[in-house]
Motif scaffolding. Structure first.
Motif, PDB file in Angstrom:
ATOM      1  N   ILE A  62      52.277 -16.774  49.463  1.00  0.00           N
ATOM      2  CA  ILE A  62      52.380 -17.732  50.561  1.00  0.00           C
ATOM      3  C   ILE A  62      51.341 -17.427  51.639  1.00  0.00           C
ATOM      4  CG2 ILE A  62      54.117 -16.508  51.931  1.00  0.00           C
ATOM      5  CD1 ILE A  62      53.986 -20.334  51.205  1.00  0.00           C
ATOM      6  N   GLY A  63      50.386 -16.543  51.324  1.00  0.00           N
ATOM      7  CA  GLY A  63      49.290 -16.272  52.245  1.00  0.00           C
ATOM      8  C   GLY A  63      49.533 -15.164  53.250  1.00  0.00           C
ATOM      9  N   ASN A  64      50.654 -14.454  53.159  1.00  0.00           N
ATOM     10  CA  ASN A  64      50.859 -13.292  54.027  1.00  0.00           C
ATOM     11  C   ASN A  64      49.854 -12.213  53.658  1.00  0.00           C
ATOM     12  OD1 ASN A  64      53.175 -14.411  55.315  1.00  0.00           O
ATOM     13  ND2 ASN A  64      54.462 -13.739  53.604  1.00  0.00           N
ATOM     14  N   GLN A  65      49.300 -11.553  54.657  1.00  0.00           N
ATOM     15  CA  GLN A  65      48.232 -10.562  54.468  1.00  0.00           C
ATOM     16  C   GLN A  65      48.726  -9.203  54.936  1.00  0.00           C
ATOM     17  OE1 GLN A  65      44.843 -11.423  56.950  1.00  0.00           O
ATOM     18  NE2 GLN A  65      43.385 -10.521  55.515  1.00  0.00           N
ATOM     19  N   PHE A  66      48.627  -8.198  54.067  1.00  0.00           N
ATOM     20  CA  PHE A  66      49.154  -6.865  54.354  1.00  0.00           C
ATOM     21  C   PHE A  66      48.046  -5.820  54.271  1.00  0.00           C
ATOM     22  CE2 PHE A  66      52.445  -9.370  52.265  1.00  0.00           C
ATOM     23  CZ  PHE A  66      53.533  -9.219  53.103  1.00  0.00           C
ATOM     24  N   ALA A  67      48.089  -4.862  55.196  1.00  0.00           N
ATOM     25  CA  ALA A  67      47.252  -3.669  55.133  1.00  0.00           C
ATOM     26  C   ALA A  67      48.191  -2.482  54.937  1.00  0.00           C
ATOM     27  CB  ALA A  67      46.441  -3.508  56.409  1.00  0.00           C
ATOM     28  N   LEU A  68      47.991  -1.706  53.868  1.00  0.00           N
ATOM     29  CA  LEU A  68      48.932  -0.653  53.486  1.00  0.00           C
ATOM     30  C   LEU A  68      48.308   0.730  53.679  1.00  0.00           C
ATOM     31  CD1 LEU A  68      50.246  -2.217  50.145  1.00  0.00           C
ATOM     32  CD2 LEU A  68      51.076  -2.593  52.467  1.00  0.00           C
ATOM     33  N   LEU A  69      49.053   1.612  54.354  1.00  0.00           N
ATOM     34  CA  LEU A  69      48.645   2.995  54.580  1.00  0.00           C
ATOM     35  C   LEU A  69      49.633   3.901  53.855  1.00  0.00           C
ATOM     36  CD1 LEU A  69      48.004   1.244  57.266  1.00  0.00           C
ATOM     37  CD2 LEU A  69      47.649   3.474  58.316  1.00  0.00           C
ATOM     38  N   ASN A 130      49.874  -9.721  58.737  1.00  0.00           N
ATOM     39  CA  ASN A 130      49.511 -10.973  59.401  1.00  0.00           C
ATOM     40  C   ASN A 130      50.283 -12.066  58.680  1.00  0.00           C
ATOM     41  OD1 ASN A 130      48.251 -13.272  60.481  1.00  0.00           O
ATOM     42  ND2 ASN A 130      46.506 -13.086  59.083  1.00  0.00           N
ATOM     43  N   TRP A 131      51.358 -12.559  59.287  1.00  0.00           N
ATOM     44  CA  TRP A 131      52.212 -13.549  58.635  1.00  0.00           C
ATOM     45  C   TRP A 131      51.537 -14.916  58.614  1.00  0.00           C
ATOM     46  CZ3 TRP A 131      55.857 -11.343  56.040  1.00  0.00           C
ATOM     47  CH2 TRP A 131      56.549 -10.234  56.538  1.00  0.00           C
ATOM     48  N   PHE A 132      51.752 -15.653  57.530  1.00  0.00           N
ATOM     49  CA  PHE A 132      51.193 -17.001  57.402  1.00  0.00           C
ATOM     50  C   PHE A 132      52.032 -18.018  58.170  1.00  0.00           C
ATOM     51  CE2 PHE A 132      51.295 -21.114  55.106  1.00  0.00           C
ATOM     52  CZ  PHE A 132      50.001 -21.520  55.374  1.00  0.00           C
ATOM     53  N   ASN A 133      51.354 -18.908  58.895  1.00  0.00           N
ATOM     54  CA  ASN A 133      51.956 -20.110  59.485  1.00  0.00           C
ATOM     55  C   ASN A 133      53.203 -19.814  60.297  1.00  0.00           C
ATOM     56  OD1 ASN A 133      52.040 -23.009  59.853  1.00  0.00           O
ATOM     57  ND2 ASN A 133      53.711 -23.070  58.384  1.00  0.00           N
ATOM     58  N   GLU A 134      53.110 -18.844  61.190  1.00  0.00           N
ATOM     59  CA  GLU A 134      54.238 -18.621  62.093  1.00  0.00           C
ATOM     60  C   GLU A 134      54.406 -19.804  63.043  1.00  0.00           C
ATOM     61  OE1 GLU A 134      56.483 -17.348  65.648  1.00  0.00           O
ATOM     62  OE2 GLU A 134      54.470 -18.177  65.503  1.00  0.00           O
ATOM     63  N   GLU A 135      53.290 -20.356  63.496  1.00  0.00           N
ATOM     64  CA  GLU A 135      53.355 -21.386  64.531  1.00  0.00           C
ATOM     65  C   GLU A 135      53.924 -22.713  64.040  1.00  0.00           C
ATOM     66  OE1 GLU A 135      53.181 -20.916  67.489  1.00  0.00           O
ATOM     67  OE2 GLU A 135      51.778 -19.336  68.005  1.00  0.00           O
ATOM     68  N   GLY A 136      53.642 -23.086  62.810  1.00  0.00           N
ATOM     69  CA  GLY A 136      54.165 -24.349  62.303  1.00  0.00           C
ATOM     70  C   GLY A 136      53.501 -25.571  62.903  1.00  0.00           C
ATOM     71  N   GLY A 137      52.360 -25.390  63.585  1.00  0.00           N
ATOM     72  CA  GLY A 137      51.692 -26.518  64.192  1.00  0.00           C
ATOM     73  C   GLY A 137      51.067 -27.449  63.161  1.00  0.00           C
ATOM     74  N   ARG A 138      50.575 -26.880  62.062  1.00  0.00           N
ATOM     75  CA  ARG A 138      49.987 -27.692  61.002  1.00  0.00           C
ATOM     76  C   ARG A 138      50.990 -27.980  59.894  1.00  0.00           C
ATOM     77  NH1 ARG A 138      44.763 -26.225  57.059  1.00  0.00           N
ATOM     78  NH2 ARG A 138      44.725 -28.288  56.025  1.00  0.00           N
ATOM     79  N   PHE A 139      51.754 -26.972  59.503  1.00  0.00           N
ATOM     80  CA  PHE A 139      52.731 -27.129  58.424  1.00  0.00           C
ATOM     81  C   PHE A 139      54.120 -26.788  58.957  1.00  0.00           C
ATOM     82  CE2 PHE A 139      48.770 -25.750  56.264  1.00  0.00           C
ATOM     83  CZ  PHE A 139      48.574 -26.836  55.424  1.00  0.00           C
ATOM     84  N   ALA A 140      55.053 -27.731  58.835  1.00  0.00           N
ATOM     85  CA  ALA A 140      56.434 -27.474  59.244  1.00  0.00           C
ATOM     86  C   ALA A 140      57.262 -27.081  58.020  1.00  0.00           C
ATOM     87  CB  ALA A 140      57.017 -28.720  59.895  1.00  0.00           C
ATOM     88  N   PRO A 141      58.179 -26.124  58.156  1.00  0.00           N
ATOM     89  CA  PRO A 141      58.631 -25.496  59.392  1.00  0.00           C
ATOM     90  C   PRO A 141      57.793 -24.288  59.792  1.00  0.00           C
ATOM     91  CG  PRO A 141      59.983 -24.744  57.583  1.00  0.00           C
ATOM     92  CD  PRO A 141      59.011 -25.748  57.008  1.00  0.00           C
ATOM     93  N   SER A 142      58.040 -23.831  61.006  1.00  0.00           N
ATOM     94  CA  SER A 142      57.382 -22.636  61.519  1.00  0.00           C
ATOM     95  C   SER A 142      57.998 -21.388  60.896  1.00  0.00           C
ATOM     96  CB  SER A 142      57.507 -22.592  63.039  1.00  0.00           C
ATOM     97  OG  SER A 142      58.871 -22.578  63.428  1.00  0.00           O
ATOM     98  N   ILE A 143      57.422 -20.241  61.234  1.00  0.00           N
ATOM     99  CA  ILE A 143      57.892 -18.929  60.735  1.00  0.00           C
ATOM    100  C   ILE A 143      57.991 -18.963  59.209  1.00  0.00           C
ATOM    101  CG2 ILE A 143      59.521 -17.033  61.203  1.00  0.00           C
ATOM    102  CD1 ILE A 143      60.458 -18.436  63.669  1.00  0.00           C
ATOM    103  N   MET A 144      57.006 -19.593  58.590  1.00  0.00           N
ATOM    104  CA  MET A 144      57.070 -19.851  57.151  1.00  0.00           C
ATOM    105  C   MET A 144      56.855 -18.600  56.317  1.00  0.00           C
ATOM    106  SD  MET A 144      54.840 -22.591  54.907  1.00  0.00           S
ATOM    107  CE  MET A 144      55.562 -24.050  55.669  1.00  0.00           C
ATOM    108  N   GLY A 145      55.768 -17.869  56.578  1.00  0.00           N
ATOM    109  CA  GLY A 145      55.439 -16.733  55.723  1.00  0.00           C
ATOM    110  C   GLY A 145      56.489 -15.650  55.735  1.00  0.00           C
TER     111      GLY A 145
END
Length: 421
Positions: A62-69, A130-145
């Motif tokens: 769903i496009g969530n981006q992770f950096a792993l340590l 970095n979560w995908f589409n938290e804002e929901g301004g382009r794709f509803a609903p928000s907090i998607m990722g």
């Protein structure tokens, strides 16, 4: 004489203000809506930051981006982060601050571990998201990722959500090269730092808020159906004007707050589209979204029911059909007491002070709190303004927040949250 900032603070501020140039608007805001070229540019910045330090980078379905340590063997991850997407003509602090703070906190912890600063090895690994589409301004609903990550929303269904131009989430992510297939990390806990988007911390002069609960929220998806006709040739008595009906719905959504004590309920209509959108045609269809929020679920339910009753009256008065459905309903979330106590312990250790606070806005932590022990932190917002270009938080407050998040995360990777249960 101005005191020079520590090197870590200077490095953070340099990165924060550099990222704020991506998608920058003329009035010091940003426009980086989900899965746009500007969003891709921030993602590339995130990837470069992580890979330059030897961290593994993953992107899920769903496009969530992770950096792993990797700090220890065969252990789940303490996850830090927020989101880099913005509202249209939004502020440069909302979301981005939490991601960049998370990356810098992780970098400081990695260096601390490498120098043997703790008597014991970490219990958990560390990751930044970095979560995908938290804002929901382009794709509803928000907090998607984060909601997909938490199992609250279906991944396949969310990939088929479309924006106002008919582009799906899947197509948009493919277009910027960020529709991933990587495995999601197994997490032990989650921590997020964010601007308050309110006035409490600034008014009280307190640098850190410890979020103890979220408000109950829900939206109404409303479709107003009338009849298309000529604006000049159709008698007023013969019109079935969908836009007039929508205007009255909007007014009722606003006025419903007057039925409750001041500041008990907030409501708005922030998105509206109409067809055929011609200056000489009476509108045949209007689509709008109403947003209702209160600390008390029953207040939201009561307001919703009143709006639905008003809608029936508007239908009858203007000969319209108005369809309304509930969606994006989010119950109150209580954040764990152990996390609040941990935050207060860190405040004592650093001498910053902190106060418990509720969040009216939704955040990725609201979703994550359902599946993992979660700590949500706020820093002050000047004038409480957000989701606009005037949004602002002071450098000194951001620096304090990064230091605070670093100490919280340090204790989390050493099992402190589990120990305080």
């Amino acid at each position: 004489m101005t005191t020079a900032l520590p090197a870590d603070a200077t490095a953070f501020l340099t990165d924060f203000h550099a990222v704020a140039e991506i998608g920058a608007t003329p009035n010091a805001g940003v426009d980086r809506q989900a899965a746009t070229p500007e969003d891709r540019e921030t993602r590339e910045w995130f990837r470069t930051y992580a890979e330059s330090r030897g961290w593994e980078v993953r992107v899920d379905g769903i496009g969530n981006q992770f950096a792993l340590l990797n700090l220890t063997s065969n252990a789940p991850y303490v996850l830090l982060g927020s989101h880099l997407d913005s509202q249209p003509l939004g502020g440069r602090f909302d979301g981005a601050y939490g991601v960049i703070a998370g990356l810098h906190a992780a970098d400081r912890i990695a260096r601390r571990v490498s120098t043997g600063a703790a008597p014991h090895a970490p219990t958990y690994n560390l990751a930044v998201v970095n979560w995908f589409n938290e804002e929901g301004g382009r794709f509803a609903p928000s907090i998607m990722g984060s909601s997909v990550f938490a199992g609250i929303m279906d991944e396949a269904e969310m990939r088929e959500v479309r924006d106002l131009r008919g582009i799906s989430v899947r197509e948009a992510l493919e277009s910027i090269g960020y529709l991933g297939t990587d495995e999601r990390p197994d997490i032990a806990s989650y921590a997020e730092i964010h601007i308050e988007q309110g006035r409490i911390l600034e008014r009280e002069g307190i640098p850190i808020g410890a979020v103890d609960a979220s408000w109950h929220t829900q939206k109404l998806d409303i479709e107003v159906l009338g009849e298309q006709s000529h604006t000049g040739a159709t008698l007023m008595s013969d019109r079935h004007d969908a836009l007039l009906g929508a205007a009255k719905v909007i007014q009722r959504v606003h006025e419903v707050t007057d039925l409750f004590p001041p500041e008990t309920l907030v409501s708005s209509v922030g998105q509206l589209t109409l067809e055929p959108n011609s200056p000489i045609v009476v509108a045949r269809r209007v689509h709008l979204v109403a947003d209702l929020r209160a600390d008390d679920r029953e207040v939201v339910r009561s307001a919703r029911d009143k709006i639905l009753s008003d809608i029936r009256e508007i239908e009858a008065e203007h000969g319209l059909v108005i369809n309304a459905r509930d969606f994006d309903v989010r119950a109150n979330q209580l954040y764990p007491e152990a996390g609040l106590q941990l935050t207060e312990q860190v405040a004592d250790a650093l001498g910053t002070g902190a106060r418990r606070i509720r969040t009216m806005a939704g955040h990725d932590s609201v979703a994550m709190n359902r599946i993992a022990p979660t700590v949500m932190l706020f820093i002050p917002s000047v004038d409480g303004v957000s989701h606009c270009e005037r949004e602002f938080s002071r450098d000194e407050d951001m620096v304090t927040g990064v230091e605070f998040l670093t100490e919280v995360a340090w204790r989390l990777v050493h099992g402190a949250l589990q120990e305080t249960k």
